[in-house]
Enzyme design. Structure first.
Site, PDB file in Angstrom:
ATOM      1  N   LEU A 141     -18.065 -17.202  17.167  1.00  0.00           N
ATOM      2  CA  LEU A 141     -16.695 -17.069  17.652  1.00  0.00           C
ATOM      3  C   LEU A 141     -16.794 -18.639  17.785  1.00  0.00           C
ATOM      4  O   LEU A 141     -16.339 -18.802  19.155  1.00  0.00           O
ATOM      5  CB  LEU A 141     -16.114 -16.173  18.317  1.00  0.00           C
ATOM      6  CG  LEU A 141     -15.603 -14.676  17.971  1.00  0.00           C
ATOM      7  CD1 LEU A 141     -17.003 -14.006  17.226  1.00  0.00           C
ATOM      8  CD2 LEU A 141     -15.093 -13.878  19.131  1.00  0.00           C
ATOM      9  N   VAL A 181      -2.893  -2.869   5.198  1.00  0.00           N
ATOM     10  CA  VAL A 181      -1.674  -3.147   5.180  1.00  0.00           C
ATOM     11  C   VAL A 181      -1.466  -4.337   5.597  1.00  0.00           C
ATOM     12  O   VAL A 181      -0.343  -5.200   5.540  1.00  0.00           O
ATOM     13  CB  VAL A 181      -0.775  -2.211   5.586  1.00  0.00           C
ATOM     14  CG1 VAL A 181       0.684  -2.207   5.084  1.00  0.00           C
ATOM     15  CG2 VAL A 181      -1.374  -0.603   5.232  1.00  0.00           C
ATOM     16  N   ILE A 227     -14.046 -20.027  20.415  1.00  0.00           N
ATOM     17  CA  ILE A 227     -13.839 -19.267  21.618  1.00  0.00           C
ATOM     18  C   ILE A 227     -15.248 -19.751  22.608  1.00  0.00           C
ATOM     19  O   ILE A 227     -15.346 -19.951  23.540  1.00  0.00           O
ATOM     20  CB  ILE A 227     -13.646 -17.890  21.454  1.00  0.00           C
ATOM     21  CG1 ILE A 227     -12.821 -17.488  20.637  1.00  0.00           C
ATOM     22  CG2 ILE A 227     -13.579 -17.051  22.946  1.00  0.00           C
ATOM     23  CD1 ILE A 227     -11.299 -18.140  20.775  1.00  0.00           C
ATOM     24  N   LEU A 264      -6.708 -14.110  13.122  1.00  0.00           N
ATOM     25  CA  LEU A 264      -7.772 -14.117  12.406  1.00  0.00           C
ATOM     26  C   LEU A 264      -7.663 -13.030  11.182  1.00  0.00           C
ATOM     27  O   LEU A 264      -6.981 -11.947  11.318  1.00  0.00           O
ATOM     28  CB  LEU A 264      -9.024 -13.476  13.276  1.00  0.00           C
ATOM     29  CG  LEU A 264      -9.621 -14.700  14.143  1.00  0.00           C
ATOM     30  CD1 LEU A 264     -10.326 -14.188  15.204  1.00  0.00           C
ATOM     31  CD2 LEU A 264     -10.245 -15.722  13.426  1.00  0.00           C
ATOM     32  N   VAL A 275       0.746  -1.483  -0.075  1.00  0.00           N
ATOM     33  CA  VAL A 275      -0.148  -0.146   0.090  1.00  0.00           C
ATOM     34  C   VAL A 275       0.840   1.084  -0.026  1.00  0.00           C
ATOM     35  O   VAL A 275       1.715   1.573   0.890  1.00  0.00           O
ATOM     36  CB  VAL A 275      -0.922   0.144   1.241  1.00  0.00           C
ATOM     37  CG1 VAL A 275      -1.665   1.339   1.227  1.00  0.00           C
ATOM     38  CG2 VAL A 275      -1.740  -1.166   1.449  1.00  0.00           C
TER      39      VAL A 275
END
Ligand SMILES: Cc1ncc(C[n+]2csc(CCOP(=O)(O)OP(=O)(O)O)c2C)c(N)n1
Ligand SMILES: [Mg+2]
Length: 599
Positions: free
Chosen positions: A476, A51, A479, A421, A25
């Site tokens: 999730l 980025v 978790i 993630l 970027v």
């Protein structure tokens, strides 16, 4: 000596060191680099939308082919900090990537200049070298050193931070006199190899644990050759998965707390000696060390001296590149074979195979909403041996590790240690750039997919077709499962009524609409019988439109996936496979009578 801007010299060096692609970027402080890139015209640039994603694209690119080094580029300040996660995940998995950042001018570094941050200090713990180059004439040396370090010993990432004025300053540089530095790789000695083979011969039930170092060393064929010579079963680690084909007679399963098979753990626990090569005894592989080490001896071969004894003390440690060690192992084992000195292992191999045939988990469920196990069964049906899988973390990745099949090195591309993630999508794009002919299949949970979902636009813009399987439990999930220990289900739900998409029925985000909005194609599946046709349709769409295609599979919201804290206490939440038809795509000829007999 030709004179040129320091940054022009840097770009020439990148080219000389083999770089053909960069992910990044632009920003004001790195524009001199972009100008030099454009002028040289030898390196293709993929424009990321975040980025962090550029760093993960670079990781995917490196992990796809031996010798590749992914390059990610960003401006000063937040671009560098965004890429830290990629540096961490690369360092943790011993993956070389080169991160290039712009920086405020040297004279203003101490003045709290706009977007001036000490990125080299921030990156230090997650790189082999992180440096802000203050002297223009040191730029060539910094790049030369970077490539040398990334390729030598335990591979890993490097960050080079270039102040604006340093990039623009003129230096004397001639690429014709530039030479990449020799790469340093320690190699096992003959006495070390002999000692290891003596220990192997003295064992009754030996195993090889094959780590990612074997894949980094491009030594999968040597591994298989050695295993076949000595007839010793192999347990690949998550990073080593694919070093021996899943359907090989000596592939004894993966061991671990999560991404493992029941037979992998049972085989490991039945062994009396483990020869680890290019592995690091990761805690999700070993589980509790008492259980892992009790009753067996260990040999550890690793390229990095400080890794020997880090997790536990082996009976023999050998510092060596995995490829160099395996070459020596093969040569020495051949001599022993010729002299009739290799023990017969057939009974032990048969014992391991028997577990592989019978200790299976059930995948064949017809439930609606779909149970995740069924998804992997259908993936096994749909995707061939040449498929490059990309995944990161979550119940999706764990179940993928338990049920999918991998046959080749670099065909299970996974951020093993860091598990950040959002990694899957950009990493898959990096894989597509590195191997445009490959069938790339990414596997994400809904949350992993959402983390860097905007990168789909990169795939659409740069025509990087791949298939993204999104298993959506609107949770999730990993978790949620971990919170059972706290008796809570707190801050882990992703469900809401989407005011624009009643058809998602409380599952919240309409992934199909988002993917389409970003220029990709997407299909939603709700019933088991629709999964295979959706994969077929996805392939057609990829071929026709040359963009990423998302296949979203609506799962039942709560499914617990097998895991535990010790290799001998992995909890099974579903009934096990009792008949062949319960696990129709498992490897090893499933036999009805055999299954019933064993249960
Ligand atoms: C950056 C980051 N934050 C948090 C986590 C912890 N974490 C691991 S898995 C997970 C949930 C994943 O959900 P999803 O992608 O939907 O997969 P599922 O487990 O539901 O299959 C979280 C929050 C992480 N790995 N990375
Ligand atoms: Mg989920």
């Amino acid at each position: 000596m030709p004179r040129m801007k320091a940054i022009a010299a840097a770009v020439q060096i990148l080219q000389r060191e083999g770089v053909r692609h960069a992910f990044g970027v632009p920003g004001a402080a790195i524009n001199p680099f972009y100008a030099a890139l454009r002028e040289r015209g030898a390196i293709d640039h993929v424009l990321a939308r975040h980025v962090e994603a550029a760093a993960h694209m670079a990781e995917g690119y490196t992990r796809t082919r031996a010798g590749n080094i992914g390059v990610c580029v960003g401006t000063s300040g937040p671009a560098g900090t965004d890429m830290i996660t990629g540096l961490y995940s690369a360092a943790a998995d011993s993956i070389p990537i080169l991160c290039i950042t712009g920086q405020a001018p040297t004279a203003r570094l101490h003045k709290e200049d706009f977007q001036a941050v000490d990125i080299a200090a921030i990156a230090k713990p997650v790189t082999k070298l992180a440096t802000t180059v203050l002297e223009p004439a040191q730029v060539p040396g910094a790049f030369q050193q970077a490539f040398h370090l990334m390729r030598s010993g335990r591979p890993g990432p490097v960050l080079i931070d270039l102040p604006f004025d340093v990039q623009l300053a003129e230096i004397a540089f001639d690429i014709d006199t530039y030479e990449p530095l020799p790469v340093h790789q320690p190699a096992a000695t003959r006495p070390q190899i002999d000692k290891a083979l003596d220990m192997l011969a003295a064992a009754e039930r030996p195993l090889i644990v094959a780590g990612g170092g074997i894949i980094n060393a491009d030594a999968d064929e040597l591994l298989v050759e050695f295993a076949e010579l000595v007839d010793v079963p192999v347990i690949p680690t998550l990073m080593g998965w694919g070093a021996i084909p899943d359907d090989h007679r000596l592939m004894a399963g993966m061991a671990g707390l999560q991404t493992a098979q029941r037979y992998g753990n049972a085989n490991l626990l039945a062994s009396d000696l483990v020869l680890g090569i290019g592995n690091r005894w990761a805690n999700r592989h070993t589980g509790g060390l008492d259980t892992y080490t009790r009753g067996r001896r260990f040999i550890h071969v690793d390229i990095e001296p400080t890794q020997i004894g880090r997790v536990f003390a082996p009976d023999l440690g050998i510092v060596s590149d995995a490829g160099a060690a395996l070459e020596a192992f093969v040569a020495a084992a051949r001599e022993r074979q010729a002299a009739g000195r290799l023990p017969d292992r057939s009974a032990w191999v048969e014992e391991c195979q028997e577990r592989k045939r019978t200790m299976l988990r059930r995948t064949h469920f017809d439930d609606v909403p779909i149970k995740p196990q069924r998804v992997y069964e259908e993936m096994n049906r749909a995707f061939g041996k040449d498929t490059r899988y990309v995944s990161t973390i979550g119940l999706s990745q764990i179940a993928g590790g338990q049920f999918l099949h991998v046959y080749r090195p670099r065909h299970w591309i996974n951020a093993g240690q860091a598990g950040p993630l959002g990694w899957t999508l950009p990493a898959a794009l990096g894989v597509c750039v590195a191997d445009p002919e490959a069938t790339v299949v990414a596997l994400s949970g809904d949350y992993d997919f959402q983390f860097l979902i905007e990168e789909l636009a990169v795939g659409a813009q740069f025509n990087l077709p791949y298939l993204h399987v999104v298993v959506n439990n609107s949770y999730l999930g990993l978790i949620r499962q971990a919170q059972r220990a706290f008796d809570i289900d707190y801050c882990v739900q992703l469900s809401f009524d989407n005011v624009n998409s009643s058809e998602v029925g409380g599952y919240g985000v309409d992934h199909v609409k988002v993917a389409e909005g970003l220029g990709c194609k997407a299909l939603r599946v709700r019933e088991p019988g629709e999964i295979l046709p959706a994969f077929e349709e996805a392939r057609k769409l990829m071929a026709e439109f040359r963009v990423p295609v998302v296949v979203e599979i609506i799962l039942e919201r709560v499914t617990n996936i097998s895991m535990g804290t010790e290799l001998d206490n992995v909890v099974e939440f579903e009934e096990l496979a009792l008949r062949g038809e319960d696990a129709p795509t498992a490897l090893g000829a499933l036999d009805l009578d055999e299954m019933q007999f064993l249960d």
